[in-house]
Write an enzyme that holds these catalytic residues in place. Structure first.
Site, PDB file in Angstrom:
ATOM      1  N   GLU A 146     -26.925 -20.936 -32.423  1.00 34.54           N
ATOM      2  CA  GLU A 146     -25.933 -19.859 -32.535  1.00 34.54           C
ATOM      3  C   GLU A 146     -25.200 -19.954 -33.580  1.00 34.54           C
ATOM      4  OE1 GLU A 146     -25.776 -17.479 -30.075  1.00 34.54           O
ATOM      5  OE2 GLU A 146     -27.141 -18.386 -28.496  1.00 34.54           O
ATOM      6  N   THR A 147     -24.718 -18.543 -33.970  1.00 36.53           N
ATOM      7  CA  THR A 147     -23.478 -18.670 -35.015  1.00 36.53           C
ATOM      8  C   THR A 147     -22.604 -17.681 -34.450  1.00 36.53           C
ATOM      9  OG1 THR A 147     -25.082 -18.713 -36.960  1.00 36.53           O
ATOM     10  CG2 THR A 147     -22.951 -17.542 -37.170  1.00 36.53           C
TER      11      THR A 147
END
Length: 274
Positions: free
Chosen positions: A46-47
């Protein structure tokens, strides 16, 4: 154009454990395709991107291949950055504050409270309901569960014991064909209340190291089964993750620690030409 970026190991008390997430605190939203490209370039599960909004922040999360409705570990990582790194000038957080509000597009307001060196997420609960095993699930997992349940986006498979969870070796090609964001597997723990793993090849992540959002299903399930409000949990990925959980009716508390691994700047294209 340059943009600050941080990489944080979430649900970990030391580096190289837990789940790494990238965090960008923005002054205003970047184009969606650019945020997706940044997430793909980071190649982490995830970002998170956050923009100041009112007294808190609007937050969005991207895997390398898609935007998701909710992510626990990247929210924890974002809170850690805001509490400890103080990025940017437009920072609505007072230096002595111990609570952050994040506004998500699909899951409403999410809060993170600082309790010593632990950060506690407050998320909406997603109580799972009994479900029929999808065609191909047993073949994909390599072992038949004792229960199959489903929440808003994920399947939850319950196995007999921790050893069964540790032994699972899914066929990700087959698992990718199951229509869901991902598949949570769980069992009673040897030294904690429950253990879990999370597989999401459908979302571009074969096995997620630690999945806060999965615990919005796990906490209601195990709280009901064990008749306990407060629960200790481990996610049994190679990196591992420790979580302290609380059932709060239609909400769940999910607490963990976090450490900063990297702080730097990324170079972005000229947005007028992007």
């Amino acid at each position: 154009m340059k943009q600050q970026i941080f990489q944080v190991d979430a649900f970990a008390g030391e580096l190289f454990r837990g789940n790494p997430a990238a965090v960008c605190i923005l002054e205003e939203w970047l184009p969606d395709n650019l945020m997706q490209a940044i997430a793909a370039e980071n190649n982490l599960s995830e970002t998170a991107f956050a923009v100041p909004e009112g007294k808190g922040y609007e937050i969005r999360w991207f895997t390398p291949v898609t935007e998701v409705a909710l992510c626990g570990h990247a929210t924890l990582a974002t809170a850690h950055v805001l509490f400890h790194e103080q990025p940017g000038e437009k920072h609505p957080l007072p230096t002595d504050a111990d609570r952050l509000e994040f506004y998500s597009r699909e899951r409403g307001t999410l809060t993170v409270t600082r309790r010593g060196d632990w950060l506690e997420l407050d998320f909406p609960a997603d109580p799972p309901a009994e479900a029929k095993l999808p065609v191909g699930m047993v073949e994909a997992m390599g072992a038949e569960p004792r229960e199959c349940l489903r929440g808003t986006t994920d399947y939850l498979l319950v196995y007999e014991d921790q050893a069964a969870i540790e032994a699972l070796n899914p066929d990700f090609g087959l698992l990718k064909q199951i229509k869901a964001r991902g598949v949570i597997v769980t069992a009673p723990g040897d030294a904690v209340d429950f253990v879990s793993r999370f597989f999401a090849p459908q979302s571009g992540v074969d096995e997620d190291p630690v999945t806060g959002s999965a615990h919005t299903m796990l906490v209601p399930y195990w709280s009901g089964r064990l008749k306990k409000q407060h629960l200790e949990a481990l996610q049994l990925s190679a990196r591992g993750g420790q979580l302290r959980c609380e059932s709060r009716g239609d909400r769940v508390g999910i607490a963990g620690r976090a450490v900063t691994y990297l702080a730097g700047r990324i170079r972005l294209p000229n947005l007028k030409n992007s």
